[in-house]
Design an enzyme around this catalytic site. Structure first.
Site, PDB file in Angstrom:
ATOM      1  CG  ASP A 194      18.558  15.119  32.611  1.00  0.00           C
ATOM      2  OD1 ASP A 194      18.169  16.096  33.272  1.00  0.00           O
ATOM      3  OD2 ASP A 194      17.899  14.071  32.464  1.00  0.00           O
ATOM      4  CG  HIS A 223      20.453  15.607  27.453  1.00  0.00           C
ATOM      5  ND1 HIS A 223      19.246  15.438  26.801  1.00  0.00           N
ATOM      6  CD2 HIS A 223      20.549  14.589  28.346  1.00  0.00           C
ATOM      7  CE1 HIS A 223      18.648  14.348  27.284  1.00  0.00           C
ATOM      8  NE2 HIS A 223      19.413  13.822  28.222  1.00  0.00           N
ATOM      9  CG  HIS A 238      24.021   8.693  32.694  1.00  0.00           C
ATOM     10  ND1 HIS A 238      23.425   7.841  31.792  1.00  0.00           N
ATOM     11  CD2 HIS A 238      23.228   9.782  32.739  1.00  0.00           C
ATOM     12  CE1 HIS A 238      22.331   8.413  31.303  1.00  0.00           C
ATOM     13  NE2 HIS A 238      22.183   9.593  31.864  1.00  0.00           N
ATOM     14  CG  HIS A 297      21.035  12.468  35.623  1.00  0.00           C
ATOM     15  ND1 HIS A 297      19.825  11.829  35.555  1.00  0.00           N
ATOM     16  CD2 HIS A 297      21.583  12.352  34.383  1.00  0.00           C
ATOM     17  CE1 HIS A 297      19.645  11.349  34.314  1.00  0.00           C
ATOM     18  NE2 HIS A 297      20.701  11.647  33.591  1.00  0.00           N
TER      19      HIS A 297
HETATM   20 NI    NI Z   1      20.918  11.208  31.482  1.00  0.00          NI
END
Ligand code: NI
Length: 487
Positions: A299, A439, A353, A349
């Site tokens: 991510d 991540h 964010h 995503h």
């Molecule tokens: Ni995230």
């Protein structure tokens, strides 16, 4: 790029057509040295109509090919018109009722999508209306404008691998479209919707099988895109008509022949410098109902560490899913393209964010749509999976986002503990069918990956994308998935 008239010999004006009084030759408004030859004909007091157009160029071989193609269509119309007229006369005798509409209407259009001194790419669309029903088919033709040769798949692509590539890319895009439609349309019940969706997905699968007939509508465009055109009824109901999927040429550049790359170089000079694809072919599709699988997901990227991560994944023949941020994808377009080329899945995503908790439906879509659009522009395929920022799923998110939501079954807390060994140890606890969170914005996470890949490989796991992990289940919008379920 406008065609460079100086390097194309002028088209000699063909003799005035004598086939029928209604044939007309006129310059194409868009392209130099392209003329439009139009034939209009009617039969039986206007009950049958014909309208055929095809291009005339400076190259006699191309002209012969296009004229022959068009004449066969005209012959077909004459035969059909005569048959339909006989049926109509019979009907008239029996009922005394005059026809209210045309009994046979044939129309052929063409569209030149790219023309330079070396190459001409055009589509011919044919509409046939007979006795109350109509069908449309579209075929792409690409000619070497100097030799006059028609370029078939063997001239365009280095191997049959193009079929698999076009099949995968177009199928993904078409599936995404119907999933969006399923989420946005009104259905009497979820069951009706799911039934509609499964019927549509079945049509798409059939119409995009990797066989040459399914991909005979290929066209190169001046903006550097490749258009795949599907006949009416091929990948959807008749109401969809001819369906087009647009891909950047880059998404197939590694499969194009040097000859075609040279012909396209006035449109896309950079294609001539496309690096050859990685030597190792992608592993055969994995069936996760038969072998242990996990889906690695990353991510918040891409970041400055992502290219290194891609190197590591390639060494281990591992596919992963990247839930990217639009704002980062925009500045690292090359990394996104590489992910797609190397068989990774790209999920959405959001753009920047934010926490979706504070956003209304419109604001949520403002975060989701531009990221889909950007990835589609870069890779030819829009993301099909969504992961909300912070993994926060609410009813508002499920209602607003027309994509399936993907969470995870294992969180190594790599954002909290920036310790490669600890992260590796936690991820190595993966279970079959799991979706692993990580991540690619932390160097420690990337450093942990060789150990994770090695230990899970030793345990027999295959590293697949989320879509591969869930298959044959096709994830649906409005639903949340966090691991593979048994079938
Ligand atoms: Ni995230």
């Amino acid at each position: 790029m406008p065609p460079t008239a100086t390097t194309i010999p002028p088209t000699p004006i063909p003799p005035t057509p004598t086939a029928t009084p209604a044939a007309v030759l006129a310059p194409d408004p868009k392209y130099a040295n392209v003329y439009v030859y139009t034939i209009e004909e009617q039969a039986n007091d206007g009950r049958s109509l014909l309208n055929v157009a095809y291009p005339v160029l400076e190259n006699p071989a191309i002209n012969t090919t296009l004229r022959t193609l068009s004449e066969s269509f005209i012959d077909e119309w004459r035969t059909t018109a005569a048959e339909q007229e006989a049926l109509y006369q019979d009907y008239l005798r029996r009922t005394g009722e005059v026809a209210v509409s045309v009994v046979a209407n044939y129309v052929q259009h063409f569209d030149v999508t790219l023309a330079n001194a070396d190459l001409i790419s055009l589509s011919i669309e044919r509409y046939r209306f007979t006795g109350g029903t109509g069908s449309t088919e579209v075929t792409g033709y690409i000619f070497d404008r100097r030799s006059g040769a028609e370029l078939g798949p063997a001239d365009l692509f280095t191997s049959d691998a193009y079929l698999e590539r076009l099949s995968t890319l177009s199928r993904q895009e078409l599936e995404r479209r119907v999933q969006t439609e399923a989420a946005e349309s009104q259905f009497d019940s979820p069951a009706v919707r799911d039934q509609w969706l499964s019927g549509m997905l079945e049509m798409i699968r059939g119409g995009t099988e990797p066989v040459p007939d399914n991909f005979d509508g290929l066209l190169f465009h001046e903006d550097g895109t490749l258009h795949i055109q599907f006949d009416k009824y091929q990948v959807g109901p008749g109401s969809s008509g001819v369906v087009t999927v647009v891909l950047p040429v880059e998404s197939v550049a590694d499969l194009l022949t040097p000859k075609l790359l040279r012909l396209l170089s006035t449109v896309k000079p950079e294609l001539m410098h496309t690096p050859t694809p990685t030597a190792t072919p992608p592993p055969a599709a994995v069936d996760c109902s038969q072998v242990p699988c996990v889906a690695l997901t990353f991510d918040d990227g891409p970041s400055i560490y992502t290219e290194h991560l891609l190197d590591i994944l390639a060494e281990h023949h591992a596919h992963a899913t990247f839930f990217v941020l639009g704002k980062s994808a925009k500045v690292q377009a090359k990394t996104i393209l590489r992910m797609a080329r190397e068989g990774h899945e790209i999920g959405n995503h959001s753009w920047s964010h934010p926490s979706f908790k504070e956003l209304n439906a419109e604001q949520i879509l403002e975060q989701v749509d531009p990221t889909n659009k950007l990835v589609a522009e870069l890779t030819g395929t829009a993301p099909r999976l969504f992961r909300p920022p912070y993994g926060r799923v609410t009813q508002d998110v499920l209602a607003a986002v027309p994509m399936p939501v993907i969470l995870w079954s294992l969180d190594p807390l790599d954002w909290q503990d920036r310790d490669a060994d600890l992260v590796a140890q936690r991820l190595s606890q993966a279970k079959n069918g799991g979706i692993l969170l990580a991540h690619d914005i932390f160097t420690t996470t990337v450093q942990a990956m060789p150990a994770v890949l090695t230990s899970l490989t030793e345990r027999g796991f295959h590293f697949v994308t989320v879509t591969e992990l869930l298959a044959p289940t096709v994830p649906l919008p409005g639903h949340v998935y966090d691991h593979r379920t048994a079938h």
